[in-house]
Design a protein around this motif. Structure first.
Motif, PDB file in Angstrom:
ATOM      1  N   ILE A  28      45.777  11.760   5.803  1.00 30.06           N
ATOM      2  CA  ILE A  28      46.460  10.498   5.494  1.00 30.06           C
ATOM      3  C   ILE A  28      46.710  10.371   4.006  1.00 30.06           C
ATOM      4  CG2 ILE A  28      46.204   7.991   5.498  1.00 30.06           C
ATOM      5  CD1 ILE A  28      44.888   8.221   8.216  1.00 30.06           C
ATOM      6  N   CYS A  32      50.411   9.957   2.465  1.00 30.50           N
ATOM      7  CA  CYS A  32      50.758   8.793   1.651  1.00 30.50           C
ATOM      8  C   CYS A  32      51.273   9.221   0.288  1.00 30.50           C
ATOM      9  CB  CYS A  32      49.550   7.878   1.487  1.00 30.50           C
ATOM     10  SG  CYS A  32      49.057   7.039   3.000  1.00 30.50           S
ATOM     11  N   GLU A  39      46.927   4.657  -0.101  1.00 26.59           N
ATOM     12  CA  GLU A  39      46.296   4.547   1.215  1.00 26.59           C
ATOM     13  C   GLU A  39      46.091   3.083   1.584  1.00 26.59           C
ATOM     14  OE1 GLU A  39      43.081   7.250   2.591  1.00 26.59           O
ATOM     15  OE2 GLU A  39      43.231   8.007   0.529  1.00 26.59           O
ATOM     16  N   GLN A  40      45.763   2.273   0.602  1.00 26.81           N
ATOM     17  CA  GLN A  40      45.562   0.843   0.849  1.00 26.81           C
ATOM     18  C   GLN A  40      46.845   0.215   1.381  1.00 26.81           C
ATOM     19  OE1 GLN A  40      44.498  -1.380  -2.630  1.00 26.81           O
ATOM     20  NE2 GLN A  40      44.131  -3.255  -1.498  1.00 26.81           N
ATOM     21  N   TYR A  42      49.207   1.804   2.972  1.00 25.17           N
ATOM     22  CA  TYR A  42      49.397   2.335   4.328  1.00 25.17           C
ATOM     23  C   TYR A  42      48.590   1.536   5.335  1.00 25.17           C
ATOM     24  CZ  TYR A  42      48.506   5.232   8.402  1.00 25.17           C
ATOM     25  OH  TYR A  42      48.350   5.670   9.681  1.00 25.17           O
ATOM     26  N   TYR A  43      47.320   1.290   5.068  1.00 27.09           N
ATOM     27  CA  TYR A  43      46.479   0.577   6.028  1.00 27.09           C
ATOM     28  C   TYR A  43      46.906  -0.889   6.183  1.00 27.09           C
ATOM     29  CZ  TYR A  43      43.451   4.602   6.358  1.00 27.09           C
ATOM     30  OH  TYR A  43      42.966   5.865   6.595  1.00 27.09           O
ATOM     31  N   ARG A  44      47.382  -1.497   5.098  1.00 30.61           N
ATOM     32  CA  ARG A  44      47.882  -2.872   5.185  1.00 30.61           C
ATOM     33  C   ARG A  44      49.142  -2.922   6.038  1.00 30.61           C
ATOM     34  NH1 ARG A  44      51.231  -4.829   1.395  1.00 30.61           N
ATOM     35  NH2 ARG A  44      50.395  -3.351  -0.093  1.00 30.61           N
ATOM     36  N   LYS A  46      49.991  -0.723   8.314  1.00 28.14           N
ATOM     37  CA  LYS A  46      49.617  -0.375   9.684  1.00 28.14           C
ATOM     38  C   LYS A  46      49.038  -1.586  10.408  1.00 28.14           C
ATOM     39  CE  LYS A  46      47.038   2.956  12.379  1.00 28.14           C
ATOM     40  NZ  LYS A  46      46.106   4.068  12.348  1.00 28.14           N
ATOM     41  N   LYS A  47      48.269  -2.388   9.686  1.00 26.10           N
ATOM     42  CA  LYS A  47      47.687  -3.596  10.278  1.00 26.10           C
ATOM     43  C   LYS A  47      48.780  -4.601  10.635  1.00 26.10           C
ATOM     44  CE  LYS A  47      44.434  -7.281   9.142  1.00 26.10           C
ATOM     45  NZ  LYS A  47      43.598  -7.844   8.075  1.00 26.10           N
ATOM     46  N   GLY A  50      51.882  -2.153  12.745  1.00 26.08           N
ATOM     47  CA  GLY A  50      51.413  -1.017  13.527  1.00 26.08           C
ATOM     48  C   GLY A  50      52.196  -0.684  14.772  1.00 26.08           C
TER      49      GLY A  50
END
Length: 92
Positions: A28, A32, A39-40, A42-44, A46-47, A50
């Motif tokens: 990941i 990214c 990465e932060q 990406y995860y935000r 995705k949340k 998603g």
């Protein structure tokens, strides 16, 4: 570095690209990095986005904007109402 704003379509496209790259064995963090996001981020994303399709993401954003506008209207009307109640009661 200047901050870039991504549209919902771009975000969903980036999420799908990262899913494809991670499926091909890339981590990941590396996926990214190739897209130029953290990465932060990406995860935000995705949340928030998603499981959405592009049309669903557009609808979500428009509903969020409408909700914010209506909240401002309710706040303004509540303030006007309270001012009118004070004037009618003679407490000014």
């Amino acid at each position: 570095m200047a901050r870039k704003r991504y549209t919902a379509e771009e975000i969903i496209g980036h999420l799908r690209t990262i899913e494809i790259e991670t499926g091909n064995g890339l981590g990941i963090a590396e996926a990214c990095r190739t897209l130029g996001i953290t990465e932060q981020t990406y995860y935000r994303w995705k949340k928030e986005y998603g499981g959405l399709r592009v049309d669903q993401a557009k609808r979500l954003k428009s509903l969020e904007q409408e909700n914010a506008r209506l909240k401002r209207l309710v706040a303004d009307l509540s303030l006007d109402n309270s001012i009118l109640k004070e004037v009618a009661a003679g407490n000014f």
